[in-house]
Enzyme design. Sequence first.
Site, PDB file in Angstrom:
ATOM      1  N   SER A 296      -4.170  13.121  -9.639  1.00 46.17           N
ATOM      2  CA  SER A 296      -5.990  13.269  -9.222  1.00 46.17           C
ATOM      3  C   SER A 296      -6.020  14.245  -8.041  1.00 46.17           C
ATOM      4  O   SER A 296      -4.744  14.987  -7.642  1.00 46.17           O
ATOM      5  CB  SER A 296      -6.147  11.774  -8.502  1.00 46.17           C
ATOM      6  N   VAL A 297      -7.073  14.439  -7.596  1.00 44.84           N
ATOM      7  CA  VAL A 297      -7.515  15.588  -6.494  1.00 44.84           C
ATOM      8  C   VAL A 297      -6.701  14.758  -5.292  1.00 44.84           C
ATOM      9  O   VAL A 297      -6.709  15.575  -4.218  1.00 44.84           O
ATOM     10  CB  VAL A 297      -8.680  15.748  -6.332  1.00 44.84           C
TER      11      VAL A 297
ATOM     12  N   CYS B  24      -7.583   2.558   3.628  1.00 47.88           N
ATOM     13  CA  CYS B  24      -5.927   1.959   3.533  1.00 47.88           C
ATOM     14  C   CYS B  24      -4.909   2.639   3.543  1.00 47.88           C
ATOM     15  O   CYS B  24      -3.933   2.718   4.165  1.00 47.88           O
ATOM     16  CB  CYS B  24      -5.998   0.770   2.755  1.00 47.88           C
TER      17      CYS B  24
ATOM     18  N   ARG C  76      10.515  -0.753 -16.657  1.00 45.26           N
ATOM     19  CA  ARG C  76      10.729  -0.658 -15.306  1.00 45.26           C
ATOM     20  C   ARG C  76       9.819  -0.096 -14.289  1.00 45.26           C
ATOM     21  O   ARG C  76       9.658  -0.053 -13.028  1.00 45.26           O
ATOM     22  CB  ARG C  76      12.161  -0.130 -15.013  1.00 45.26           C
TER      23      ARG C  76
ATOM     24  N   ASN D 295       0.812  -0.952   0.050  1.00 47.30           N
ATOM     25  CA  ASN D 295       0.066   0.030   0.207  1.00 47.30           C
ATOM     26  C   ASN D 295       0.830   1.105   0.021  1.00 47.30           C
ATOM     27  O   ASN D 295       0.527   2.334  -0.698  1.00 47.30           O
ATOM     28  CB  ASN D 295      -0.855   0.105   1.220  1.00 47.30           C
ATOM     29  N   ALA D 296       1.886   1.098   0.693  1.00 44.48           N
ATOM     30  CA  ALA D 296       2.975   2.423   0.704  1.00 44.48           C
ATOM     31  C   ALA D 296       3.560   2.674  -0.725  1.00 44.48           C
ATOM     32  O   ALA D 296       3.467   3.725  -1.103  1.00 44.48           O
ATOM     33  CB  ALA D 296       4.007   2.299   2.059  1.00 44.48           C
TER      34      ALA D 296
HETATM   35  C1  UDX Z   1     -11.051  -3.445   7.659  1.00 45.28           C
HETATM   36  C2  UDX Z   1      -9.832  -2.679   7.855  1.00 45.28           C
HETATM   37  O1  UDX Z   1      -9.948  -1.396   7.806  1.00 45.28           O
HETATM   38  C3  UDX Z   1      -8.724  -3.250   6.767  1.00 45.28           C
HETATM   39  O2  UDX Z   1      -7.250  -2.443   7.415  1.00 45.28           O
HETATM   40  C4  UDX Z   1      -8.369  -4.523   6.917  1.00 45.28           C
HETATM   41  O3  UDX Z   1      -7.420  -4.735   5.941  1.00 45.28           O
HETATM   42  C5  UDX Z   1      -9.782  -5.236   6.656  1.00 45.28           C
HETATM   43  O4  UDX Z   1     -10.714  -4.973   7.906  1.00 45.28           O
HETATM   44  P1  UDX Z   1     -13.070  -3.049   5.955  1.00 45.28           P
HETATM   45  O5  UDX Z   1     -13.442  -4.417   5.643  1.00 45.28           O
HETATM   46  O6  UDX Z   1     -12.890  -2.053   4.791  1.00 45.28           O
HETATM   47  O7  UDX Z   1     -11.363  -3.207   6.296  1.00 45.28           O
HETATM   48  O8  UDX Z   1     -13.473  -2.295   7.208  1.00 45.28           O
HETATM   49  P2  UDX Z   1     -15.047  -2.055   7.705  1.00 45.28           P
HETATM   50  O9  UDX Z   1     -16.022  -2.038   6.369  1.00 45.28           O
HETATM   51  O10 UDX Z   1     -15.149  -0.937   8.745  1.00 45.28           O
HETATM   52  O11 UDX Z   1     -15.472  -3.564   8.290  1.00 45.28           O
HETATM   53  C6  UDX Z   1     -15.210  -4.044   9.495  1.00 45.28           C
HETATM   54  C7  UDX Z   1     -16.354  -4.618  10.225  1.00 45.28           C
HETATM   55  O12 UDX Z   1     -16.094  -5.269  11.327  1.00 45.28           O
HETATM   56  C8  UDX Z   1     -17.625  -3.601  10.521  1.00 45.28           C
HETATM   57  O13 UDX Z   1     -18.819  -4.237  10.058  1.00 45.28           O
HETATM   58  C9  UDX Z   1     -17.729  -3.851  12.190  1.00 45.28           C
HETATM   59  O14 UDX Z   1     -19.022  -3.595  12.595  1.00 45.28           O
HETATM   60  C10 UDX Z   1     -17.053  -4.891  12.338  1.00 45.28           C
HETATM   61  N1  UDX Z   1     -16.479  -5.203  13.877  1.00 45.28           N
HETATM   62  C11 UDX Z   1     -15.562  -4.394  14.430  1.00 45.28           C
HETATM   63  C12 UDX Z   1     -16.890  -6.304  14.505  1.00 45.28           C
HETATM   64  O15 UDX Z   1     -17.905  -6.975  13.998  1.00 45.28           O
HETATM   65  N2  UDX Z   1     -16.488  -6.430  15.737  1.00 45.28           N
HETATM   66  C13 UDX Z   1     -15.547  -5.582  16.191  1.00 45.28           C
HETATM   67  O16 UDX Z   1     -15.140  -6.022  17.271  1.00 45.28           O
HETATM   68  C14 UDX Z   1     -15.243  -4.565  15.421  1.00 45.28           C
HETATM   69  C1  UDX Z   2      -5.779  -0.019  -2.020  1.00 43.31           C
HETATM   70  C2  UDX Z   2      -4.887  -1.173  -2.680  1.00 43.31           C
HETATM   71  O1  UDX Z   2      -4.824  -0.797  -4.083  1.00 43.31           O
HETATM   72  C3  UDX Z   2      -5.252  -2.676  -2.466  1.00 43.31           C
HETATM   73  O2  UDX Z   2      -4.318  -3.536  -2.956  1.00 43.31           O
HETATM   74  C4  UDX Z   2      -5.416  -2.967  -0.851  1.00 43.31           C
HETATM   75  O3  UDX Z   2      -5.810  -3.831  -0.572  1.00 43.31           O
HETATM   76  C5  UDX Z   2      -6.447  -1.606  -0.102  1.00 43.31           C
HETATM   77  O4  UDX Z   2      -5.953  -0.462  -0.701  1.00 43.31           O
HETATM   78  P1  UDX Z   2      -8.191   0.956  -2.751  1.00 43.31           P
HETATM   79  O5  UDX Z   2      -7.982   1.886  -1.718  1.00 43.31           O
HETATM   80  O6  UDX Z   2      -9.523   0.111  -2.475  1.00 43.31           O
HETATM   81  O7  UDX Z   2      -7.198  -0.394  -2.741  1.00 43.31           O
HETATM   82  O8  UDX Z   2      -8.256   1.339  -4.082  1.00 43.31           O
HETATM   83  P2  UDX Z   2      -7.081   2.064  -4.988  1.00 43.31           P
HETATM   84  O9  UDX Z   2      -7.382   1.588  -6.386  1.00 43.31           O
HETATM   85  O10 UDX Z   2      -5.707   1.550  -4.556  1.00 43.31           O
HETATM   86  O11 UDX Z   2      -7.070   3.662  -4.955  1.00 43.31           O
HETATM   87  C6  UDX Z   2      -6.647   4.184  -3.853  1.00 43.31           C
HETATM   88  C7  UDX Z   2      -6.817   5.842  -4.063  1.00 43.31           C
HETATM   89  O12 UDX Z   2      -5.900   6.230  -5.011  1.00 43.31           O
HETATM   90  C8  UDX Z   2      -8.147   6.454  -4.684  1.00 43.31           C
HETATM   91  O13 UDX Z   2      -8.611   7.493  -4.060  1.00 43.31           O
HETATM   92  C9  UDX Z   2      -7.873   6.309  -6.080  1.00 43.31           C
HETATM   93  O14 UDX Z   2      -8.564   7.284  -6.948  1.00 43.31           O
HETATM   94  C10 UDX Z   2      -6.410   6.927  -6.036  1.00 43.31           C
HETATM   95  N1  UDX Z   2      -5.696   6.920  -7.163  1.00 43.31           N
HETATM   96  C11 UDX Z   2      -5.335   5.357  -7.874  1.00 43.31           C
HETATM   97  C12 UDX Z   2      -5.033   7.915  -7.884  1.00 43.31           C
HETATM   98  O15 UDX Z   2      -5.290   9.101  -7.495  1.00 43.31           O
HETATM   99  N2  UDX Z   2      -4.396   7.792  -9.019  1.00 43.31           N
HETATM  100  C13 UDX Z   2      -4.022   6.561  -9.602  1.00 43.31           C
HETATM  101  O16 UDX Z   2      -3.208   6.468 -10.628  1.00 43.31           O
HETATM  102  C14 UDX Z   2      -4.619   5.264  -8.806  1.00 43.31           C
END
Ligand code: UDX
Ligand code: UDX
Length: 458
Positions: free
Chosen positions: A266-267, A273, A257, A221-222
């Site tokens: 983008s904005v 994440c 490469r 992700n970084a």
């Molecule tokens: C989350 C994290 O943000 C991400 O870093 C990780 O990789 C995967 O889990 P996401 O699925 O997008 O990603 O989060 P979210 O949509 O907020 O879902 C988490 C769910 O867990 C929520 O529905 C929340 O209600 C639930 N939850 C949280 C539980 O059921 N028990 C808990 O103790 C805390």
């Molecule tokens: C990211 C990683 O891609 C995925 O592998 C990981 O599991 C979760 O985090 P996600 O955040 O769902 O996924 O979407 P991603 O397509 O990576 O876009 C992230 C952000 O970057 C968005 O706001 C997107 O609009 C922006 N973006 C992406 C740009 O501005 N320019 C680009 O060229 C690509």
Amino acid sequence: MKINSICCIGAGYVGGPTMAVIAQKCPHIKVTVVDLNESRIADWNDANLENLPVYEPGLDAVVAEARGRNLFFSTDVDKAIDEAQMIFISVNTPTKNYGAGKGMAADLKYIELCARQIARVSKQDKIVVEKSTLPVRTAEAIKNILDHTGNGVQFQILSNPEFLAEGTAVQDLHNPDRVLIGGEDKDAIKSLVDIYANWVPAEKILTTNVWSSELSKLTANAFLAQRVSSINAISELCEKTGADVSEVSKAIGMDVRIGSKFLKASVGFGGSCFQKDILNLVYIAKSYGLHEVADYWEQVVIMNDHQKNRFSRNIVQTLYNTISGKKITLLGWAFKKDTNDTRESAAINIAQNLIAEQAKIAVYDPKVSEKQIKEDLISLDENQLKLIQVNQDPYEACHNSHAIAVLTEWDEFNTYDWQKIYNNMLKPAFIFDGRNLLDKKQMTKIGFTYIAVGSSNL
Ligand code: UDX
Ligand code: UDX
């Protein structure tokens, strides 16, 4: 252990789609997804598939195929833990907003609660899989809690980070670039490899030690976020020099490469994440005294904040240095197209900045609800909230506007009757295209003052 029963704690953007695809591809495994949030579970069980809590292209078909057959959504967490041989932890790990590491470290409160609940309920040996993105060495903490139950139950911990991107989750799950499994115990690793092997080719299933697996997720992700910040840094230079960032992206992306992906100016990036994981990485580096490493990665987030802020500043400056009382339309609120997720979306910052200048904001997004938009703006006071209106129709949203800002790259924005939109706007009519989505030539021909990211408007 041959797995025939799985439980996943957390029915969010990661847990929901991932388990739906596992259930689809492994009809012999019972998959139960549990969550504390009752309304979320009710939505996953809704007969009308349009009401699923997560919008992802193709997800409705996957759920329709598996739900009720071997895919179940429930709030009975104890029962699901007890029945499962393998438990995925997919709860959220937000950035800590209190105490040590505030604003940087991951808050592992929910992870620890899950571990304690698993420890309390389990009567038989289980494999626990970390799906949530976690700081390196979290598995150790989970293992510590699980190993001290005193009831003789054995737990194996695996790290299996999820690389799906929202908007393409189903596609990413069906055809992953790789599946990463970190662990120490060969049998436990094999049990999880066997599940994925139902549809993922063996050469794409990678096994490592736990720490490499945890760190690989943060690093991936970084690196992705760094590419976006890098091209966004160049976009500002392009605007000053007369270069065009799309041309620069194309030119550098053809170098194998470098590669062509993630080079779209983008904005600013959003999503749950990128920022969280980088700040997490920064925090970990600092905690080991690696200050240069920490500063290097922190700059990716600083650059992203700068990109968002300079976008809204540019709107104010271009509209003759005042937007007080002017109507500005935001097209798109989600952090990217094809998702209803708004976490860390650039739109939130832009709206806050414009409202601080007393602009009137109209928002249209094809998938984000008015309720969600208002929740995202919870920090605004009552009077400020009156400045925001959410429209169901894009033409209405643009009616009588001074300017339009395109904040999400939804395909449908390109299909609009832009002449009609132009006719109903105040003149001069401005478009600030935060995604370089629209056709500059066409927009200019209609009469818009069209301002893109990363190209000179001289
Ligand atoms: C989350 C994290 O943000 C991400 O870093 C990780 O990789 C995967 O889990 P996401 O699925 O997008 O990603 O989060 P979210 O949509 O907020 O879902 C988490 C769910 O867990 C929520 O529905 C929340 O209600 C639930 N939850 C949280 C539980 O059921 N028990 C808990 O103790 C805390
Ligand atoms: C990211 C990683 O891609 C995925 O592998 C990981 O599991 C979760 O985090 P996600 O955040 O769902 O996924 O979407 P991603 O397509 O990576 O876009 C992230 C952000 O970057 C968005 O706001 C997107 O609009 C922006 N973006 C992406 C740009 O501005 N320019 C680009 O060229 C690509």
